[in-house]
Design an enzyme around this catalytic site. Structure first.
Site, mmCIF file in Angstrom:
data_model
loop_
_atom_site.group_PDB
_atom_site.id
_atom_site.type_symbol
_atom_site.label_atom_id
_atom_site.label_comp_id
_atom_site.label_asym_id
_atom_site.label_seq_id
_atom_site.Cartn_x
_atom_site.Cartn_y
_atom_site.Cartn_z
ATOM 1 N N TYR A 165 0.832 -1.199 0.000
ATOM 2 C CA TYR A 165 0.000 0.000 0.000
ATOM 3 C C TYR A 165 0.869 1.252 0.000
ATOM 4 C CZ TYR A 165 -3.902 3.074 1.252
ATOM 5 O OH TYR A 165 -4.864 4.064 1.264
ATOM 6 N N LYS A 169 1.023 4.114 -3.005
ATOM 7 C CA LYS A 169 0.652 5.508 -2.761
ATOM 8 C C LYS A 169 1.839 6.449 -2.954
ATOM 9 C CE LYS A 169 -3.704 4.849 -1.938
ATOM 10 N NZ LYS A 169 -4.728 5.372 -2.874
#
Length: 258
Positions: A165, A169
């Site tokens: 993640y 991002k």
């Protein structure tokens, strides 16, 4: 006295991940500010729910089903938005998934399954790029537009047990900067929002496991609300942000400041 105009009167907007959470709140905010809204989500039913909410407040919207991991579907999504409203002025690339959706919650970087890693990147990073490339193709025909990508505070710092993640991002932050530079001469602005912990279906797992700890280190002492991210997105897409591009707006209640 004439009625007050919205920030986006006469503009068309596309929102991915519009079926719930930040996406739905932003679609509603776009409509409130006068935009016609193409609400896209992986499931048509979720998108239709957002359209119903927009129409209930007097706005105009269309629902589109789109899987951002399918480039042909993304191209068709943009084409459908243009067909509905005659163009594309604003786009919010918000569709994403959380680690718990791919069995990656709390998994150390070197222990992450390759399938989980690939899925997180395909949706959260490459999915944003797919949307951006087709949106830019339309906006350059029109002479400009504004794009906002959903990054995260995880795109600005490391978080434990969330490698896939965090990497995705961080990639969105980098993509935003690079695209802003590449397409500035075409009058296309590209920015990102970096939400902190916001009360949405995607963060229910985090709230359940460590909500007290998150709130304790958030300066404002609470989780954020989807509408608080929506306000930043609407402004970034409006002409009021005409000199803003390549930026990453942190909206996290002071989490990153501590």
């Amino acid at each position: 006295m004439s009625a007050a105009k919205g920030m986006l009167d006469g503009k068309s907007a596309l929102v991915t991940g519009a079926g719930s959470g930040i996406g739905r709140a932003t679609a509603l905010a776009f409509a409130r500010e006068g935009a016609w809204v193409a609400a896209a989500d992986q499931t048509l039913e979720a998108a239709q729910g957002t359209v119903a909410a927009i129409e209930a407040q007097g706005g105009q919207a269309v629902a589109i089903a789109c899987d951002v991991t399918d480039d042909a579907a993304v191209e068709a999504m943009v084409a459908a938005a243009v067909a509905a409203f005659g163009g594309l002025d604003c786009a919010f690339n918000n569709a994403g998934i959380a680690p718990h959706q791919v069995n990656a919650t709390g998994v150390l970087a070197a222990d992450l399954a390759e399938a989980s890693w690939q899925r997180l990147l395909d949706v959260n990073l490459t999915g944003v790029w797919r949307c951006l490339r087709h949106e830019v193709a339309q906006m350059r025909k029109q002479g400009g537009g504004a794009i906002v990508n959903t990054a995260s505070i995880a795109g600005l710092r490391g978080l434990p047990g969330a490698a896939g993640y965090v990497v995705g991002k961080h990639g969105v932050v980098g993509l935003t900067k690079a695209a802003a530079i590449d397409h500035a001469a075409e009058n296309i602005r590209v920015n990102a929002v970096c939400p902190g912990y916001i009360e949405t279906p995607m963060t229910e797992e985090s709230m359940r496991r460590r909500g007290d700890k998150i709130i304790a280190r958030t300066a404002l002492g609470r989780f954020g609300q989807p509408g608080e991210i929506a306000e930043a997105v609407v402004w970034l897409c409006s002409d009021r942000a005409s000199f803003v591009t390549g930026s990453n707006w942190t909206v996290d209640g002071g989490y990153s400041a501590i």
